[in-house]
Design an enzyme around this catalytic site. Sequence first.
Site, PDB file in Angstrom:
ATOM      1  CG  ASP A   6     112.292  13.640 -10.509  1.00  0.00           C
ATOM      2  OD1 ASP A   6     111.919  14.308  -9.521  1.00  0.00           O
ATOM      3  OD2 ASP A   6     112.100  13.986 -11.685  1.00  0.00           O
ATOM      4  CE1 TYR A  14     115.534  26.147  -1.134  1.00  0.00           C
ATOM      5  CE2 TYR A  14     116.247  27.990   0.212  1.00  0.00           C
ATOM      6  CZ  TYR A  14     116.355  26.666  -0.152  1.00  0.00           C
ATOM      7  OH  TYR A  14     117.278  25.862   0.473  1.00  0.00           O
ATOM      8  CB  THR A  74     125.333  25.171  -1.630  1.00  0.00           C
ATOM      9  OG1 THR A  74     124.936  26.528  -1.859  1.00  0.00           O
ATOM     10  CG2 THR A  74     124.785  24.701  -0.298  1.00  0.00           C
TER      11      THR A  74
END
Lengths: 191, 254
Positions: B63, B157, B191
């Site tokens: 992570d 983002y 994706t």
Amino acid sequence: MTGGGSGIGRDIALGLNDASATVVAVDGPLESREETGRAFVAGGRADAVVHALVDPDALVSAEVADTDEDSWDRRCEAVLRTALRCCQAAFDAFGDWGGRIVLVTPTVGLTGSAGLAPYATAIEGMRSLAKSAARQWGDRGITVNCVAPRIDGSSDVRTEVAPVIATLLADSARIVTGATLVVDGGLVMAP
Amino acid sequence: MKDVLAGRSVVVTGAGDGVGKGIALACGAAGAHVVVAARRENGAKTVAAIEKRGGTAMWVRCDVTDRGNVEAAVATTIARTGRLDVMIHNATSRRSSEPVRLEDVDDALWEEHASVSLRGAYYCAHAALPALRDGGGSFILMTSPAGMEGSATLPVYGVVKGALRGLAKSLAREWAPFGVTVNTVSPLAHTRALEDAYEQDPELEERLARRIPMGRVGDPEVDIGPAVVFLASEGAGYITGQTLVVDGGRFMTL
């Protein structure tokens, strides 16, 4: 405007005053969106917000290899959090007619900088923030642009940088949005 | 591109799926030893796919928001292969493709994006540099069209992806004296998130394709992976601080 109390921000405030703007200099840490928004409308109404705050901590030069996590946060992520909060507070403060936001994004973001990597990271994030905000808020009459001066003290900010910001704040610049204007005498000629 | 990464050891974060998986597959096909750094078990599937094609790979549970995880991934790579040549930070927040208005962004959403993309990149850079500088390696950060030109739907983002370009340019300057290159890649590719969006809006793919001169959205393995392989290879040793846009020609304004 933010950061108007000292340094580059102070000279921008003086220059905008020269251009007949009524400048409300919001100083100190901008801890919350609400507090910032209230400060923006302290003069009655806000037509434009210029985010010129440059935290001196962010300009501490140290390579990433010598940067601990706290320093990374102060020099990078905190700068971005403040910029985001400032844009949100500007959005809250503007009236129905819209508004103007200018983010001061020194050229170290465009060029990259050894020693100032965290700050340069934040600056490039701010330029992207301006583009997304411009896309989302355009239909509300809000323009969002960046002005990129040098930070080495070689410009006369009051007479060379502030007038360019003033131009972006004017009604006539209503179609200019999402742009970065480099104001550095031609040193960086961005694509 | 066969064997251009032979003998090289490559870590790819977020390689369990999507573009990261495509990059990992391409690196494996180019002869690299690929370390698939992924939070979830799909990392093992990427490894299986690489091995099935005759490549070498291992999955490290990682992570990227956990500094210890990132350091362990680098340490495991060096313990297993004796080296680390290429670090590719591709992982993004699980909330990456969640549309949001900028005025509605709260602290929690900001933290999601900042922790994975920004702090994750800082952890990767910090952990990888000692090994990269030994062998003149390369550090690659994945940016995005949203980071290049902003986004009307994914503003946060866009912020973190744009920010990574600033990091890459600065690290390129800091690490050039060690012979380490630092670049970003801006992919436009299919994706899982994009497939989901197609399901919501069946005409999206065609609309998108019309705006791409090459007429189609890229494939992570076939179209994006080889560009990353090139930047990771010795032949790209004089390229640093750049953004390579791999998007069928949609964005030409650089």
